[in-house]
Design a protein around this motif. Structure first.
Motif, PDB file in Angstrom:
ATOM      1  N   GLU A 171      37.776  41.325  46.577  1.00 28.43           N
ATOM      2  CA  GLU A 171      38.096  40.058  45.925  1.00 28.43           C
ATOM      3  C   GLU A 171      39.304  40.160  44.994  1.00 28.43           C
ATOM      4  OE1 GLU A 171      35.838  36.651  43.230  1.00 28.43           O
ATOM      5  OE2 GLU A 171      34.660  38.130  44.334  1.00 28.43           O
ATOM      6  N   ASP A 172      39.397  41.282  44.250  1.00 28.43           N
ATOM      7  CA  ASP A 172      40.518  41.431  43.319  1.00 28.43           C
ATOM      8  C   ASP A 172      41.845  41.609  44.060  1.00 28.43           C
ATOM      9  OD1 ASP A 172      39.642  43.872  44.279  1.00 28.43           O
ATOM     10  OD2 ASP A 172      40.207  44.983  42.492  1.00 28.43           O
ATOM     11  N   GLN A 173      41.819  42.294  45.235  1.00 30.47           N
ATOM     12  CA  GLN A 173      43.040  42.469  46.027  1.00 30.47           C
ATOM     13  C   GLN A 173      43.555  41.115  46.513  1.00 30.47           C
ATOM     14  OE1 GLN A 173      41.225  45.571  48.780  1.00 30.47           O
ATOM     15  NE2 GLN A 173      43.306  46.359  48.644  1.00 30.47           N
ATOM     16  N   ALA A 174      42.637  40.317  47.069  1.00 30.23           N
ATOM     17  CA  ALA A 174      43.019  38.995  47.561  1.00 30.23           C
ATOM     18  C   ALA A 174      43.530  38.124  46.416  1.00 30.23           C
ATOM     19  CB  ALA A 174      41.830  38.327  48.255  1.00 30.23           C
ATOM     20  N   GLY A 175      42.899  38.252  45.243  1.00 30.43           N
ATOM     21  CA  GLY A 175      43.287  37.452  44.085  1.00 30.43           C
ATOM     22  C   GLY A 175      44.704  37.719  43.641  1.00 30.43           C
ATOM     23  N   VAL A 176      45.105  38.979  43.663  1.00 28.86           N
ATOM     24  CA  VAL A 176      46.464  39.357  43.257  1.00 28.86           C
ATOM     25  C   VAL A 176      47.492  38.721  44.190  1.00 28.86           C
ATOM     26  CG1 VAL A 176      48.085  41.276  43.069  1.00 28.86           C
ATOM     27  CG2 VAL A 176      45.771  41.513  42.147  1.00 28.86           C
ATOM     28  N   ILE A 177      47.235  38.792  45.500  1.00 29.91           N
ATOM     29  CA  ILE A 177      48.182  38.225  46.470  1.00 29.91           C
ATOM     30  C   ILE A 177      48.231  36.705  46.345  1.00 29.91           C
ATOM     31  CG2 ILE A 177      48.777  38.047  48.914  1.00 29.91           C
ATOM     32  CD1 ILE A 177      47.235  40.636  49.381  1.00 29.91           C
TER      33      ILE A 177
END
Length: 453
Positions: free
Chosen positions: A109-115
């Motif tokens: 979730e945090d990876q997708a949030g950054v992008i």
């Protein structure tokens, strides 16, 4: 657009590789961008990391987006790590929202949030919306890139709109008509529009009888609807009939492939254990079913122990145990496949529960009659005991009918419980059929034992 065959692929690839290594940008771009997107993806995957890094420099984010869309999820994850953050964000902006959402659903979730933070706000909002829908629903596989028009728009207005927004839409074969509140009120085709007079309104060329699906409709049902009506796309609406997206035919193809692979995995008790996994991971996924079936298999040993005295009296009966069990197991698996297929296509509802069971029982019984006739003759000729042949033959005949009923009934009952009928795996049906067929065999043999001595 160039399409590679086996003869030209190697030489074409060599020339592209040479252009990458020697940094001949224009030569590379000319050759690479002439390829069919599927071949672009194949060529890109054949490159080593240093060459791939140059490709990112040679291609714009918009041009590379099509290559990225053609990659498998695992390859996408690997390649995404090689991209510059700004380049990646621009690439995702150029991709269709449903493809981006599919990729992000596989990330933390945090990876997708950054992008998402780095993407354009409008594009990011579309992706966030798609990620809110449950996996396997129409909402999760729909695309936001579609063309909607108003009923009072003229044909001339719509053609101008198509020139402006058509290149960014995933498909323009259908134009969806909405009212001021965004509710779906009609549909027209691009053919109807371009063959109508320019001053006509869309209301005069649209159809108000629109087949649509709810955002929560199961993706398999969506695929059946598109298949039934031969649609290229189907609109997706909320409970208030507000148009929120469309599911296209290419998405349905992916769904059907995914569902078929999933059902095959369930039926063979090997779901998720594909060839991309290592032996340990594959064993871990297959092991639970196998261990469970070992316990079910103890029923076979128990049946044999109960009828031990019958075996001691006529030892030759043991020679035909594998034949009886194997025939029943194979027939049960066939019926399982038929039942799961009927449930998936909706044919079961048309035929009816009891009619389907009766049909499969008679099918198994008729197969059993043919097998019985053959086995009676063979045992009579090779073992000189036609009565033993009758026992084995009748046992197979009844067992095949029973196994057909088991293979049909179990997935139907599972479906009634609102579960995937494919989880009634082949090994489970086979084991259950083994136990029941063995019991039938020994009951018949024991009841006729006095005539065999």
């Amino acid at each position: 657009m160039v399409k590679l065959n086996e003869e030209t692929r190697e030489s074409y690839l060599d020339n592209i590789m040479k252009a990458v290594i020697t940094e001949e940008i224009e030569t590379f771009r000319t050759m690479f961008l002439e390829l069919h997107p599927a071949d672009q993806t194949d060529v890109f995957l054949s490159l080593e990391p240093p060459e791939r890094k140059r490709v990112y420099e040679f291609l714009s984010p918009d041009e590379f987006a099509e290559v990225f869309e053609g990659l498998e999820t695992e390859d996408q994850k690997r390649i995404a790590l090689e991209l510059d953050d700004h380049y990646a964000a621009e690439m995702f902006n150029r991709m269709y929202a449903d493809d981006v959402a599919d990729f992000f659903s596989e990330l933390e979730e945090d990876q997708a949030g950054v992008i998402l933070q780095a993407m354009d706000r409008e594009e990011a909002d579309d992706v966030r919306e798609l990620l809110t829908y449950d996996e396997g629903t129409a909402g999760s596989i729909m695309t936001k890139e579609y063309i909607s028009v108003k009923a009072f728009d003229t044909v001339e207005d719509v053609i101008e709109l198509l020139r402006e927004k058509g290149p960014d839409a995933e498909t323009i074969y259908y134009l969806y008509v909405v009212d001021e509140a965004g509710k779906l009120v009609g549909v027209t085709s691009i053919r109807d529009v371009i063959t109508s007079y320019s001053d006509k309104t869309i209301e005069s060329v649209m159809s108000s009888r629109v087949v649509s699906v709810h955002v929560k409709t199961d993706q398999e049902e969506v695929a059946q609807i598109i298949q039934k009506y031969d649609f290229l796309a189907v609109p997706v609406v909320t409970e208030h009939q507000v148009l929120v997206g469309i599911v296209t035919f290419d998405d349905v193809i992916d769904v059907m492939e995914e569902e078929a692979a999933e059902d095959l995995g369930e039926i063979t008790a090997s779901r998720g254990a594909d060839v991309t996994l290592g032996p340990f991971q594959a064993a871990k996924r297959r092991m639970p079913w196998i261990v469970l079936l070992m316990f079910f298999g103890l029923g076979t040993a128990e049946v044999i122990s109960v009828f031990e005295s019958t075996l001691e009296t006529v030892v030759l009966l043991a020679a035909f145990i594998p034949m009886v069990m194997g025939s029943a197991g194979n027939t049960g698996t066939q019926s399982l496949a038929v039942a799961v297929r009927a449930l998936a296509t909706g044919n079961l509802e048309k035929r009816g529960f009891m009619k389907t069971i009766a049909r499969e029982f008679l099918t198994g019984f008729y197969i059993g009659v043919a097998c019985a006739a053959v086995i009676i003759v063979l045992i009579g000729l090779f073992y000189g005991d036609f009565f033993l042949g009758v026992i084995v033959g009748v046992s197979i005949m009844i067992s095949l009918g029973a196994a057909s009923v088991i293979g049909t009934t179990v997935p139907m009952l599972i479906n009634k419980l609102k579960m995937d009928p494919a989880i009634a795996s082949g090994p489970f049906i086979t084991t259950l059929s083994d136990v029941i067929s063995l019991m039938i065999y020994f009951l018949i043999a024991t009841s006729l034992l006095q005539y065999m001595q």
